[in-house]
Scaffold this motif. Structure first.
Motif, mmCIF file in Angstrom:
data_model
loop_
_atom_site.group_PDB
_atom_site.id
_atom_site.type_symbol
_atom_site.label_atom_id
_atom_site.label_comp_id
_atom_site.label_asym_id
_atom_site.label_seq_id
_atom_site.Cartn_x
_atom_site.Cartn_y
_atom_site.Cartn_z
ATOM 1 N N GLY A 196 0.717 -1.325 0.058
ATOM 2 C CA GLY A 196 0.117 -0.003 -0.142
ATOM 3 C C GLY A 196 0.728 1.182 -0.128
ATOM 4 O O GLY A 196 0.119 2.365 0.062
ATOM 5 N N PHE A 197 2.050 1.199 0.012
ATOM 6 C CA PHE A 197 2.918 2.373 -0.253
ATOM 7 C C PHE A 197 2.722 3.153 -1.331
ATOM 8 O O PHE A 197 2.510 2.524 -2.555
ATOM 9 C CB PHE A 197 4.424 1.993 -0.018
ATOM 10 N N THR A 198 2.383 4.387 -1.452
ATOM 11 C CA THR A 198 1.972 5.354 -2.508
ATOM 12 C C THR A 198 3.115 6.333 -2.912
ATOM 13 O O THR A 198 2.963 6.719 -4.008
ATOM 14 C CB THR A 198 0.664 6.101 -2.114
ATOM 15 N N GLU A 199 4.062 6.294 -2.316
ATOM 16 C CA GLU A 199 5.228 7.176 -2.523
ATOM 17 C C GLU A 199 6.745 6.594 -2.157
ATOM 18 O O GLU A 199 6.760 6.435 -0.865
ATOM 19 C CB GLU A 199 5.254 8.713 -1.801
ATOM 20 N N VAL A 200 7.628 6.348 -3.102
ATOM 21 C CA VAL A 200 8.733 6.048 -3.085
ATOM 22 C C VAL A 200 9.579 6.824 -3.700
ATOM 23 O O VAL A 200 9.832 7.132 -4.935
ATOM 24 C CB VAL A 200 8.827 4.413 -3.637
ATOM 25 N N GLY A 201 10.828 7.159 -2.840
ATOM 26 C CA GLY A 201 11.878 8.164 -3.297
ATOM 27 C C GLY A 201 13.037 7.383 -3.579
ATOM 28 O O GLY A 201 13.322 6.345 -3.195
ATOM 29 N N TRP A 202 14.106 8.133 -4.607
ATOM 30 C CA TRP A 202 15.515 7.553 -4.714
ATOM 31 C C TRP A 202 16.173 8.879 -4.888
ATOM 32 O O TRP A 202 15.806 9.690 -5.544
ATOM 33 C CB TRP A 202 15.483 6.783 -5.871
ATOM 34 N N HIS A 203 17.265 9.106 -4.415
ATOM 35 C CA HIS A 203 18.483 9.967 -4.275
ATOM 36 C C HIS A 203 19.833 9.449 -4.853
ATOM 37 O O HIS A 203 20.137 8.372 -4.409
ATOM 38 C CB HIS A 203 18.488 10.896 -2.913
ATOM 39 N N CYS A 204 20.255 10.380 -5.539
ATOM 40 C CA CYS A 204 21.708 9.893 -5.980
ATOM 41 C C CYS A 204 22.593 11.224 -6.404
ATOM 42 O O CYS A 204 21.915 12.384 -6.666
ATOM 43 C CB CYS A 204 21.892 9.173 -6.984
ATOM 44 N N HIS A 205 23.811 11.393 -6.537
ATOM 45 C CA HIS A 205 24.450 12.248 -6.692
ATOM 46 C C HIS A 205 24.301 12.309 -8.399
ATOM 47 O O HIS A 205 24.052 11.325 -9.200
ATOM 48 C CB HIS A 205 26.299 12.157 -6.877
ATOM 49 N N ALA A 206 24.109 13.514 -8.846
ATOM 50 C CA ALA A 206 24.140 13.760 -10.479
ATOM 51 C C ALA A 206 25.149 12.795 -11.105
ATOM 52 O O ALA A 206 25.083 12.469 -12.426
ATOM 53 C CB ALA A 206 23.974 15.153 -10.759
ATOM 54 N N SER A 207 26.378 12.778 -10.468
ATOM 55 C CA SER A 207 27.286 12.133 -11.278
ATOM 56 C C SER A 207 27.215 10.725 -11.300
ATOM 57 O O SER A 207 28.133 10.001 -12.095
ATOM 58 C CB SER A 207 28.808 12.183 -10.524
ATOM 59 N N ASN A 208 26.582 10.010 -10.530
ATOM 60 C CA ASN A 208 26.336 8.745 -10.423
ATOM 61 C C ASN A 208 25.282 8.247 -11.335
ATOM 62 O O ASN A 208 24.146 7.855 -11.496
ATOM 63 C CB ASN A 208 25.637 8.307 -9.055
ATOM 64 N N ARG A 209 25.857 8.075 -12.781
ATOM 65 C CA ARG A 209 25.154 7.865 -13.735
ATOM 66 C C ARG A 209 24.571 6.225 -14.001
ATOM 67 O O ARG A 209 23.382 6.049 -14.291
ATOM 68 C CB ARG A 209 26.026 7.574 -15.090
ATOM 69 N N ALA A 210 25.261 5.358 -13.190
ATOM 70 C CA ALA A 210 24.502 4.052 -12.886
ATOM 71 C C ALA A 210 23.435 4.077 -12.047
ATOM 72 O O ALA A 210 22.426 3.406 -12.396
ATOM 73 C CB ALA A 210 25.776 3.088 -12.422
ATOM 74 N N ALA A 245 21.508 6.633 -11.335
ATOM 75 C CA ALA A 245 20.260 7.431 -12.407
ATOM 76 C C ALA A 245 19.801 6.491 -13.320
ATOM 77 O O ALA A 245 18.367 6.631 -13.325
ATOM 78 C CB ALA A 245 20.808 8.715 -12.768
ATOM 79 N N ALA A 246 20.493 5.629 -13.900
ATOM 80 C CA ALA A 246 20.104 4.856 -15.028
ATOM 81 C C ALA A 246 19.026 3.901 -14.506
ATOM 82 O O ALA A 246 17.870 3.483 -14.925
ATOM 83 C CB ALA A 246 21.045 4.199 -15.754
ATOM 84 N N ILE A 247 19.472 3.279 -13.292
ATOM 85 C CA ILE A 247 18.416 2.191 -12.500
ATOM 86 C C ILE A 247 17.087 3.049 -12.237
ATOM 87 O O ILE A 247 16.047 2.389 -12.541
ATOM 88 C CB ILE A 247 18.889 1.627 -11.556
ATOM 89 N N ALA A 248 17.279 4.174 -11.858
ATOM 90 C CA ALA A 248 16.217 5.003 -11.090
ATOM 91 C C ALA A 248 15.072 5.189 -12.375
ATOM 92 O O ALA A 248 13.943 5.153 -12.233
ATOM 93 C CB ALA A 248 16.464 6.116 -10.483
ATOM 94 N N ARG A 249 15.655 5.845 -13.485
ATOM 95 C CA ARG A 249 14.833 6.042 -14.787
ATOM 96 C C ARG A 249 14.161 5.066 -15.086
ATOM 97 O O ARG A 249 13.266 5.031 -15.812
ATOM 98 C CB ARG A 249 16.037 6.779 -15.548
ATOM 99 N N LYS A 250 14.264 3.610 -15.016
ATOM 100 C CA LYS A 250 13.667 2.715 -15.375
ATOM 101 C C LYS A 250 12.322 2.510 -14.579
ATOM 102 O O LYS A 250 11.370 1.952 -15.008
ATOM 103 C CB LYS A 250 14.351 1.115 -15.020
ATOM 104 N N PHE A 251 12.143 3.283 -13.530
ATOM 105 C CA PHE A 251 11.166 3.234 -12.824
ATOM 106 C C PHE A 251 10.256 4.439 -12.391
ATOM 107 O O PHE A 251 9.603 4.599 -11.491
ATOM 108 C CB PHE A 251 11.489 2.425 -11.250
ATOM 109 N N ALA A 252 10.930 5.519 -12.932
ATOM 110 C CA ALA A 252 10.686 6.693 -12.480
ATOM 111 C C ALA A 252 9.208 7.465 -12.877
ATOM 112 O O ALA A 252 8.922 6.834 -13.905
ATOM 113 C CB ALA A 252 12.007 7.826 -12.975
ATOM 114 N N VAL A 253 8.664 8.001 -12.248
ATOM 115 C CA VAL A 253 7.587 8.899 -12.488
ATOM 116 C C VAL A 253 8.041 10.458 -13.031
ATOM 117 O O VAL A 253 8.360 11.077 -12.161
ATOM 118 C CB VAL A 253 6.543 8.821 -11.434
ATOM 119 N N GLY A 254 8.034 10.463 -14.157
ATOM 120 C CA GLY A 254 8.476 11.898 -14.622
ATOM 121 C C GLY A 254 9.930 12.217 -14.555
ATOM 122 O O GLY A 254 10.800 11.071 -14.214
ATOM 123 N N ALA A 255 10.182 13.385 -14.980
ATOM 124 C CA ALA A 255 11.902 13.749 -14.658
ATOM 125 C C ALA A 255 12.260 13.977 -13.250
ATOM 126 O O ALA A 255 11.311 14.125 -12.479
ATOM 127 C CB ALA A 255 11.964 14.982 -15.319
#
Length: 324
Positions: free
Chosen positions: A191-205, A207-217
């Motif tokens: 029932g979780f409705t909001e899941v966050g993920w943080h990383c350095h902008a330099s951490n391309r790997a 960010a690439a994982i997060a973008r597979k599941f991201a809601v928007g930019a």
């Protein structure tokens, strides 16, 4: 009022409006204010706060800003030199009066919101998947050795954040994506409705994982620290690492432990001699840090086992055991 005052936890609710924009991005703030995580809060005014410093489980956060030089000094004096400070965008105009030391650097960061997505789970032998007792966290084992995990934290109601870790020997095999998918599915079922993920902008790997599941930019956020704006080998190019190393070295006369970060930057740049020289300066100054901090830092991995580094670390350890 020009001095910060500590705010009692029973009065954290007074920050709900002021902190709402940053709390919407940073689960650490939301968790502290909700009493779901330990933290401390200082404000400019206990009755009607317009500025707050929130110390949480994932860093320190400056909420709001000030044009009062005395209050800016009060903030700088409160913060430790080694603080990792996430800043409110409205504070950027005054940030250099607020930072506790002039050697801190901007750390561009990304904040994602994630949603479940379908991914087939295929484990290479001999890995075994285990689910934590809460039914949410997932871990991978090779025998009795944990080689990867994805866990939720900073849980406030039906909101949380997740992160993933994979042992370097098992990276680039798709395991992180599979673990994140499994955890997001478990969170959705719970029932979780909001899941966050943080990383350095330099951490391309990451960010690439997060973008597979991201809601928007992702949202762009910013922190300041006198440390490397990166999380993994390869995040920064060698020339950037050399520039960072020179920056940290220039500050050593004021803050001797900046030699630690100079060593890390030189190591990432492939400059072995300069990295070892920086470690030796820590030894010469009887640095009060731990040898294991150097040996275990991801940026120093290329030098672990080097005879000159081992000798320096042994000397640091002996300095800790000397009386007086």
């Amino acid at each position: 009022m020009t001095a910060l005052v500590a705010l009692e936890s029973a009065r954290f609710g007074r920050l709900s409006t002021l902190a709402a924009p940053m709390a919407g991005l940073h689960g650490s703030i939301a968790a502290v204010l909700a009493g779901a995580a330990e933290g401390r809060v200082w404000v400019n005014d206990g009755a009607e706060p317009r500025l707050a410093v929130i110390d949480g489980p994932e860093g320190t956060y400056l909420v709001g800003t000030t044009h009062d030089p005395a209050l800016a000094r009060s903030i700088a004096e409160l913060l430790a030199d080694w603080v990792y400070l996430h800043v409110d965008p409205v504070a950027l105009g005054a940030i250099h009066r607020i930072l506790p030391n002039r050697h801190m650097l901007p750390h561009p960061r990304l904040a994602f919101r994630l949603r479940p997505a379908r991914y087939g789970f295929s484990l290479p032998p001999p890995l075994v998947l285990a689910v934590d007792a809460d039914g949410l966290g997932h871990r991978l084992y090779e025998g009795t050795n944990e080689i990867a995990r994805c866990l939720p934290d900073l849980i406030v109601g039906k909101r949380c954040e997740i992160g993933v870790w994979v042992h370097p020997a098992w990276r680039r095999r798709g395991l992180a994506v599979q673990l994140v998918a499994a955890v997001l599915s478990a969170l959705d079922a719970a029932g979780f409705t909001e899941v966050g993920w943080h990383c350095h902008a330099s951490n391309r790997a990451s960010a690439a994982i997060a973008r597979k599941f991201a809601v928007g930019a992702p949202a762009a956020t910013l922190a300041y620290s006198a440390s490397l704006p990166a999380e993994n080998v390869g995040d920064l190019d060698p020339q950037t690492c050399r520039t960072l190393a020179a920056h940290f070295e220039a500050g050593e006369a004021e803050i001797d432990w900046l030699a630690f970060h100079a060593a890390c930057a030189w190591s990432l740049a492939g400059a072995e001699d300069q990295a070892l020289a920086a470690v030796n300066r820590l030894v010469d100054r009887h640095w009060n840090g731990e040898a294991d901090w150097i040996a275990g830092h991801w940026a120093m991995a290329a030098l672990v086992g080097h005879p000159r580094l081992s000798e320096a670390l042994d000397t640091l350890k002996k300095q800790k055991t000397q009386p007086g």
